[in-house]
Scaffold this motif. Sequence first.
Motif, PDB file in Angstrom:
ATOM      1  N   PHE A 180       0.825  -1.201   0.000  1.00  9.63           N
ATOM      2  CA  PHE A 180       0.000   0.000   0.000  1.00  9.63           C
ATOM      3  C   PHE A 180       0.862   1.255   0.000  1.00  9.63           C
ATOM      4  O   PHE A 180       0.579   2.215  -0.731  1.00  9.63           O
ATOM      5  CB  PHE A 180      -0.938  -0.011   1.210  1.00  9.63           C
ATOM      6  CG  PHE A 180      -2.064   0.979   1.105  1.00  9.63           C
ATOM      7  CD1 PHE A 180      -3.153   0.731   0.288  1.00  9.63           C
ATOM      8  CD2 PHE A 180      -2.031   2.159   1.817  1.00  9.63           C
ATOM      9  CE1 PHE A 180      -4.186   1.643   0.177  1.00  9.63           C
ATOM     10  CE2 PHE A 180      -3.057   3.089   1.724  1.00  9.63           C
ATOM     11  CZ  PHE A 180      -4.147   2.828   0.904  1.00  9.63           C
ATOM     12  N   ILE A 181       1.954   1.225   0.814  1.00  5.75           N
ATOM     13  CA  ILE A 181       2.886   2.351   0.846  1.00  5.75           C
ATOM     14  C   ILE A 181       3.480   2.587  -0.540  1.00  5.75           C
ATOM     15  O   ILE A 181       3.512   3.702  -1.054  1.00  5.75           O
ATOM     16  CB  ILE A 181       4.003   2.112   1.883  1.00  5.75           C
ATOM     17  CG1 ILE A 181       3.432   2.151   3.300  1.00  5.75           C
ATOM     18  CG2 ILE A 181       5.114   3.160   1.753  1.00  5.75           C
ATOM     19  CD1 ILE A 181       4.409   1.690   4.374  1.00  5.75           C
ATOM     20  N   MET A 182       3.942   1.501  -1.181  1.00  2.53           N
ATOM     21  CA  MET A 182       4.540   1.614  -2.518  1.00  2.53           C
ATOM     22  C   MET A 182       3.538   2.171  -3.525  1.00  2.53           C
ATOM     23  O   MET A 182       3.876   3.013  -4.356  1.00  2.53           O
ATOM     24  CB  MET A 182       5.028   0.244  -2.996  1.00  2.53           C
ATOM     25  CG  MET A 182       6.220  -0.286  -2.240  1.00  2.53           C
ATOM     26  SD  MET A 182       6.509  -2.013  -2.672  1.00  2.53           S
ATOM     27  CE  MET A 182       7.284  -2.607  -1.185  1.00  2.53           C
ATOM     28  N   MET A 183       2.287   1.692  -3.434  1.00  2.00           N
ATOM     29  CA  MET A 183       1.257   2.134  -4.370  1.00  2.00           C
ATOM     30  C   MET A 183       0.983   3.627  -4.211  1.00  2.00           C
ATOM     31  O   MET A 183       0.918   4.362  -5.206  1.00  2.00           O
ATOM     32  CB  MET A 183      -0.027   1.331  -4.141  1.00  2.00           C
ATOM     33  CG  MET A 183      -1.124   1.611  -5.136  1.00  2.00           C
ATOM     34  SD  MET A 183      -2.618   0.691  -4.771  1.00  2.00           S
ATOM     35  CE  MET A 183      -3.220   1.588  -3.359  1.00  2.00           C
ATOM     36  N   VAL A 184       0.844   4.072  -2.944  1.00  2.00           N
ATOM     37  CA  VAL A 184       0.547   5.486  -2.681  1.00  2.00           C
ATOM     38  C   VAL A 184       1.679   6.371  -3.206  1.00  2.00           C
ATOM     39  O   VAL A 184       1.433   7.382  -3.873  1.00  2.00           O
ATOM     40  CB  VAL A 184       0.316   5.718  -1.168  1.00  2.00           C
ATOM     41  CG1 VAL A 184       0.302   7.207  -0.842  1.00  2.00           C
ATOM     42  CG2 VAL A 184      -0.979   5.062  -0.729  1.00  2.00           C
ATOM     43  N   VAL A 185       2.948   5.966  -2.917  1.00  2.00           N
ATOM     44  CA  VAL A 185       4.088   6.762  -3.383  1.00  2.00           C
ATOM     45  C   VAL A 185       4.131   6.780  -4.910  1.00  2.00           C
ATOM     46  O   VAL A 185       4.353   7.827  -5.529  1.00  2.00           O
ATOM     47  CB  VAL A 185       5.407   6.209  -2.803  1.00  2.00           C
ATOM     48  CG1 VAL A 185       6.597   6.895  -3.456  1.00  2.00           C
ATOM     49  CG2 VAL A 185       5.453   6.417  -1.311  1.00  2.00           C
ATOM     50  N   GLY A 186       3.906   5.621  -5.539  1.00  2.00           N
ATOM     51  CA  GLY A 186       3.919   5.534  -6.999  1.00  2.00           C
ATOM     52  C   GLY A 186       2.883   6.443  -7.634  1.00  2.00           C
ATOM     53  O   GLY A 186       3.172   7.182  -8.575  1.00  2.00           O
ATOM     54  N   ILE A 187       1.669   6.417  -7.076  1.00  2.00           N
ATOM     55  CA  ILE A 187       0.597   7.259  -7.609  1.00  2.00           C
ATOM     56  C   ILE A 187       0.940   8.733  -7.407  1.00  2.00           C
ATOM     57  O   ILE A 187       0.731   9.559  -8.301  1.00  2.00           O
ATOM     58  CB  ILE A 187      -0.750   6.900  -6.941  1.00  2.00           C
ATOM     59  CG1 ILE A 187      -1.215   5.520  -7.414  1.00  2.00           C
ATOM     60  CG2 ILE A 187      -1.813   7.953  -7.246  1.00  2.00           C
ATOM     61  CD1 ILE A 187      -2.410   4.971  -6.674  1.00  2.00           C
TER      62      ILE A 187
END
Length: 89
Positions: A59-66
Amino acid sequence: MFICSNSEVLKADGLNNTTDIIASIAVLIGLKLSQKPADEDHPFGHWKAEMVASTVASFIMMVVGIQVLVGAITLISLGGHESPDIISA
Ligand SMILES: [Zn+2]
């Protein structure tokens, strides 16, 4: 945050490294918890803690990526961004 290079890609990479630390800590805690043997509260053991940790990390990776993606698209569409300083190389 101290930014001297005016480089979006360095900012993105720095953000990625920072959140990697947070995600790694979450994974470490999850792995540690999942090693605990079964107890009264959790008769099937604590292995699901690892799944929770991987969910948090992803979830952390997804939020940063977005966030990086939206920032880049915004900069491209708005324009007016200067070239990064040579020091960023
Ligand atoms: Zn327990």
